[in-house]
Design an enzyme around this catalytic site. Structure first.
Site, PDB file in Angstrom:
ATOM      1  N   ASP A 278     -19.242 -31.625 -53.036  1.00 11.22           N
ATOM      2  CA  ASP A 278     -19.004 -30.544 -54.009  1.00 11.22           C
ATOM      3  C   ASP A 278     -17.890 -30.988 -54.949  1.00 11.22           C
ATOM      4  O   ASP A 278     -16.742 -31.167 -54.523  1.00 11.22           O
ATOM      5  CB  ASP A 278     -18.621 -29.267 -53.246  1.00 11.22           C
TER       6      ASP A 278
ATOM      7  N   GLN B 124     -31.563 -33.109 -63.720  1.00 16.30           N
ATOM      8  CA  GLN B 124     -32.578 -33.736 -64.589  1.00 16.30           C
ATOM      9  C   GLN B 124     -32.351 -35.246 -64.688  1.00 16.30           C
ATOM     10  O   GLN B 124     -33.263 -36.039 -64.459  1.00 16.30           O
ATOM     11  CB  GLN B 124     -32.506 -33.153 -65.999  1.00 16.30           C
TER      12      GLN B 124
ATOM     13  N   ASP C 280     -22.985 -33.634 -76.804  1.00 14.98           N
ATOM     14  CA  ASP C 280     -22.753 -33.319 -78.222  1.00 14.98           C
ATOM     15  C   ASP C 280     -21.884 -32.070 -78.377  1.00 14.98           C
ATOM     16  O   ASP C 280     -21.303 -31.850 -79.434  1.00 14.98           O
ATOM     17  CB  ASP C 280     -24.098 -33.065 -78.916  1.00 14.98           C
TER      18      ASP C 280
ATOM     19  N   TYR D 198     -17.974 -24.715 -72.173  1.00 12.30           N
ATOM     20  CA  TYR D 198     -18.649 -25.903 -71.627  1.00 12.30           C
ATOM     21  C   TYR D 198     -18.191 -27.159 -72.372  1.00 12.30           C
ATOM     22  O   TYR D 198     -17.812 -28.155 -71.752  1.00 12.30           O
ATOM     23  CB  TYR D 198     -20.165 -25.715 -71.749  1.00 12.30           C
TER      24      TYR D 198
ATOM     25  N   THR E 213     -23.561 -27.250 -65.865  1.00 12.33           N
ATOM     26  CA  THR E 213     -24.321 -27.287 -67.123  1.00 12.33           C
ATOM     27  C   THR E 213     -24.783 -25.900 -67.607  1.00 12.33           C
ATOM     28  O   THR E 213     -25.498 -25.819 -68.604  1.00 12.33           O
ATOM     29  CB  THR E 213     -25.561 -28.195 -66.983  1.00 12.33           C
TER      30      THR E 213
ATOM     31  N   LYS F  86     -16.110 -30.338 -70.843  1.00 12.73           N
ATOM     32  CA  LYS F  86     -16.705 -31.683 -70.853  1.00 12.73           C
ATOM     33  C   LYS F  86     -15.779 -32.666 -71.571  1.00 12.73           C
ATOM     34  O   LYS F  86     -15.648 -33.825 -71.166  1.00 12.73           O
ATOM     35  CB  LYS F  86     -18.084 -31.672 -71.518  1.00 12.73           C
TER      36      LYS F  86
HETATM   37  N1  LIG Z   1     -29.007 -30.768 -70.241  1.00 14.31           N
HETATM   38  C1  LIG Z   1     -28.572 -31.091 -71.441  1.00 14.31           C
HETATM   39  O1  LIG Z   1     -29.153 -30.687 -72.476  1.00 14.31           O
HETATM   40  C2  LIG Z   1     -27.395 -32.013 -71.603  1.00 14.31           C
HETATM   41  C3  LIG Z   1     -26.982 -32.296 -72.905  1.00 14.31           C
HETATM   42  C4  LIG Z   1     -25.901 -33.164 -73.074  1.00 14.31           C
HETATM   43  C5  LIG Z   1     -25.274 -33.703 -71.973  1.00 14.31           C
HETATM   44  N2  LIG Z   1     -25.684 -33.386 -70.731  1.00 14.31           N
HETATM   45  C6  LIG Z   1     -24.934 -33.960 -69.607  1.00 14.31           C
HETATM   46  O2  LIG Z   1     -25.794 -34.787 -68.834  1.00 14.31           O
HETATM   47  C7  LIG Z   1     -25.397 -34.749 -67.451  1.00 14.31           C
HETATM   48  C8  LIG Z   1     -26.572 -34.388 -66.581  1.00 14.31           C
HETATM   49  O3  LIG Z   1     -27.134 -33.168 -67.059  1.00 14.31           O
HETATM   50  P1  LIG Z   1     -28.509 -32.592 -66.517  1.00 14.31           P
HETATM   51  O4  LIG Z   1     -29.221 -32.021 -67.684  1.00 14.31           O
HETATM   52  O5  LIG Z   1     -29.177 -33.608 -65.643  1.00 14.31           O
HETATM   53  O6  LIG Z   1     -27.951 -31.385 -65.642  1.00 14.31           O
HETATM   54  P2  LIG Z   1     -28.640 -30.533 -64.493  1.00 14.31           P
HETATM   55  O7  LIG Z   1     -30.096 -30.759 -64.467  1.00 14.31           O
HETATM   56  O8  LIG Z   1     -28.083 -29.156 -64.642  1.00 14.31           O
HETATM   57  O9  LIG Z   1     -28.028 -31.201 -63.198  1.00 14.31           O
HETATM   58  C9  LIG Z   1     -26.678 -31.100 -62.904  1.00 14.31           C
HETATM   59  C10 LIG Z   1     -26.494 -31.451 -61.456  1.00 14.31           C
HETATM   60  O10 LIG Z   1     -25.100 -31.250 -61.148  1.00 14.31           O
HETATM   61  C11 LIG Z   1     -25.032 -30.640 -59.888  1.00 14.31           C
HETATM   62  N3  LIG Z   1     -23.807 -29.863 -59.709  1.00 14.31           N
HETATM   63  C12 LIG Z   1     -23.416 -28.750 -60.360  1.00 14.31           C
HETATM   64  N4  LIG Z   1     -22.243 -28.317 -59.852  1.00 14.31           N
HETATM   65  C13 LIG Z   1     -21.907 -29.180 -58.869  1.00 14.31           C
HETATM   66  C14 LIG Z   1     -20.820 -29.264 -57.972  1.00 14.31           C
HETATM   67  N5  LIG Z   1     -19.841 -28.344 -57.941  1.00 14.31           N
HETATM   68  N6  LIG Z   1     -20.794 -30.285 -57.086  1.00 14.31           N
HETATM   69  C15 LIG Z   1     -21.779 -31.206 -57.069  1.00 14.31           C
HETATM   70  N7  LIG Z   1     -22.842 -31.189 -57.878  1.00 14.31           N
HETATM   71  C16 LIG Z   1     -22.903 -30.171 -58.779  1.00 14.31           C
HETATM   72  C17 LIG Z   1     -26.239 -29.712 -59.820  1.00 14.31           C
HETATM   73  O11 LIG Z   1     -26.496 -29.428 -58.485  1.00 14.31           O
HETATM   74  P3  LIG Z   1     -27.474 -28.228 -58.053  1.00 14.31           P
HETATM   75  O12 LIG Z   1     -28.850 -28.831 -58.210  1.00 14.31           O
HETATM   76  O13 LIG Z   1     -27.083 -27.963 -56.649  1.00 14.31           O
HETATM   77  O14 LIG Z   1     -27.183 -27.099 -58.988  1.00 14.31           O
HETATM   78  C18 LIG Z   1     -27.294 -30.573 -60.499  1.00 14.31           C
HETATM   79  O15 LIG Z   1     -27.965 -31.381 -59.566  1.00 14.31           O
HETATM   80  C19 LIG Z   1     -24.223 -33.752 -67.398  1.00 14.31           C
HETATM   81  O16 LIG Z   1     -23.022 -34.469 -67.469  1.00 14.31           O
HETATM   82  C20 LIG Z   1     -24.393 -32.921 -68.641  1.00 14.31           C
HETATM   83  O17 LIG Z   1     -23.155 -32.390 -69.077  1.00 14.31           O
HETATM   84  C21 LIG Z   1     -26.734 -32.563 -70.512  1.00 14.31           C
END
Ligand SMILES: NC(=O)c1ccc[n+]([C@@H]2O[C@H](COP(=O)([O-])OP(=O)(O)OC[C@H]3O[C@@H](n4cnc5c(N)ncnc54)[C@H](OP(=O)(O)O)[C@@H]3O)[C@@H](O)[C@H]2O)c1
Length: 319
Positions: A37, A13, A103, A126, A63, A130
């Site tokens: 990876d 995202q 959070d 999780y 995530t 983190k």
């Molecule tokens: N979503 C939320 O509500 C939220 C809230 C707070 C903080 N965050 C933080 O914000 C950041 C981005 O989150 P997001 O919502 O954009 O997450 P997301 O949409 O789930 O995207 C995560 C990305 O990480 C990749 N990934 C997962 N495992 C991997 C691995 N082993 N090697 C390489 N890439 C890998 C995924 O690849 P694939 O596409 O191949 O699966 C995906 O492209 C993260 O640090 C998350 O912890 C998110």
């Protein structure tokens, strides 16, 4: 010569939105899981040595919050260890690191917005992984910006906005948790805020990503607060008034009419999730605003923008 920016998680995202903005700041090498990876530390070291970025923006993470409860080793490898490996390698070549956290490092027992000095106390796997990742970055001594955010959604990917729209085509009644409080943030707004901060840093340092005293941890979330239940109601209100020719909306609803008529509040207990989640997730953005002069809009404004135009990014850039 343009600085090289290494972006991970380019299909996520936040990663996908960063890919729209970071090219204004440098030459972006964007990698997905197939090309890097993060569960493989040697691959991380090799990629950084080969690419030699001036800055790494790590938007990748494990995530899947519920799955992490039974897949702790992988969540720890990607969230807990990979950021530390990146940080150490970045430090060796004089690069800086931008990283996103959550959070979920807090237990949610506070009743007013969390600031960066509040003690971490994660209540699920999780969150623990983190927080381990954050600590590894801080311990490495690399110049870094850790942006903690919460309740992220986008017009693609897997998130609450798209889930609600999908369910609204299938059910007349949606039962949604009303005792968790947070501030939903659009991934585009996070990408714009990140890019503005990095652009400001570059401007002040002759085109270089020098973090110096700004290096540290910041909360970066939407202004305001709501519950999942009220967020769902707001989504359906906007959806009811939206033009059906928004491509992302047509994909989310598969072109089907919305039949949801009621959003019924339920408790976290009634929802019966296998995972503990913080009851209160509001983050104070004061430090971000004071340090960088960048403030994210209220969550309602962010949601509204998704329904106004196909290109949220065009609106955000003109702000
Ligand atoms: N979503 C939320 O509500 C939220 C809230 C707070 C903080 N965050 C933080 O914000 C950041 C981005 O989150 P997001 O919502 O954009 O997450 P997301 O949409 O789930 O995207 C995560 C990305 O990480 C990749 N990934 C997962 N495992 C991997 C691995 N082993 N090697 C390489 N890439 C890998 C995924 O690849 P694939 O596409 O191949 O699966 C995906 O492209 C993260 O640090 C998350 O912890 C998110």
């Amino acid at each position: 010569m343009k600085p090289v920016i290494l972006l991970t998680g380019k299909n996520g995202q936040i990663g996908a939105e960063l890919l729209q903005f970071l090219p204004q700041l440098g030459e972006v090498v964007a990698l997905d899981r197939d090309h890097l990876d993060l569960s493989k530390p040697d691959d991380i070291r090799r990629a950084i040595r080969e690419i030699r970025p001036q800055i790494i923006v790590n938007a990748a993470a494990y995530t899947a919050v519920d799955k992490a409860e039974t897949d702790e080793a992988m969540a720890q490898a990607v969230n807990g260890e990979a950021p530390g490996v990146m940080a150490k390698e970045a430090k060796k070549i004089g690069a800086a690191l931008v990283h996103y956290s959550t959070d979920y490092i807090f237990d949610g027992s506070k009743k007013m917005p969390y600031d960066e000095t509040d003690a971490a106390n994660p209540i699920n796997v999780y969150g623990k992984t983190k927080f381990a990742g954050e600590q590894a970055i801080r311990d490495s001594g690399v110049p870094h910006l850790i942006f903690r955010t919460a309740w992220v959604y986008a017009t693609r990917g897997r998130n609450f906005l798209l889930t609600i729209l999908h369910l609204a085509t299938e059910r007349e009644e949606l039962r949604i948790v009303s005792d968790q409080i947070g501030a939903p943030v659009c991934a585009s707004d996070l990408a714009v805020a990140t890019s503005k901060i990095l652009a400001g840093i570059c401007e002040r340092n002759n085109g270089r990503f020098v973090f110096s005293e700004a290096s540290g941890t910041y909360h970066m979330s939407a202004a305001g607060q709501t519950t999942w239940c009220d967020f769902a109601k707001a989504i359906l209100e906007k959806a009811g008034a939206t033009s059906r020719d928004l491509a992302w909306f047509a994909t989310a609803t598969r072109g089907r009419p919305l039949i949801a008529r009621r959003v019924v509040p339920i408790s976290t207990e009634e929802f019966r999730s296998p995972t503990h989640r913080p009851a209160y997730s509001v983050l104070s953005n004061s430090r971000l605003i004071q340090t960088f002069g960048v403030a994210l809009p209220n969550w309602r404004t962010q949601l509204q923008r998704c329904f106004v135009s196909e290109s949220i990014n065009a609106i955000l850039l003109s702000d």
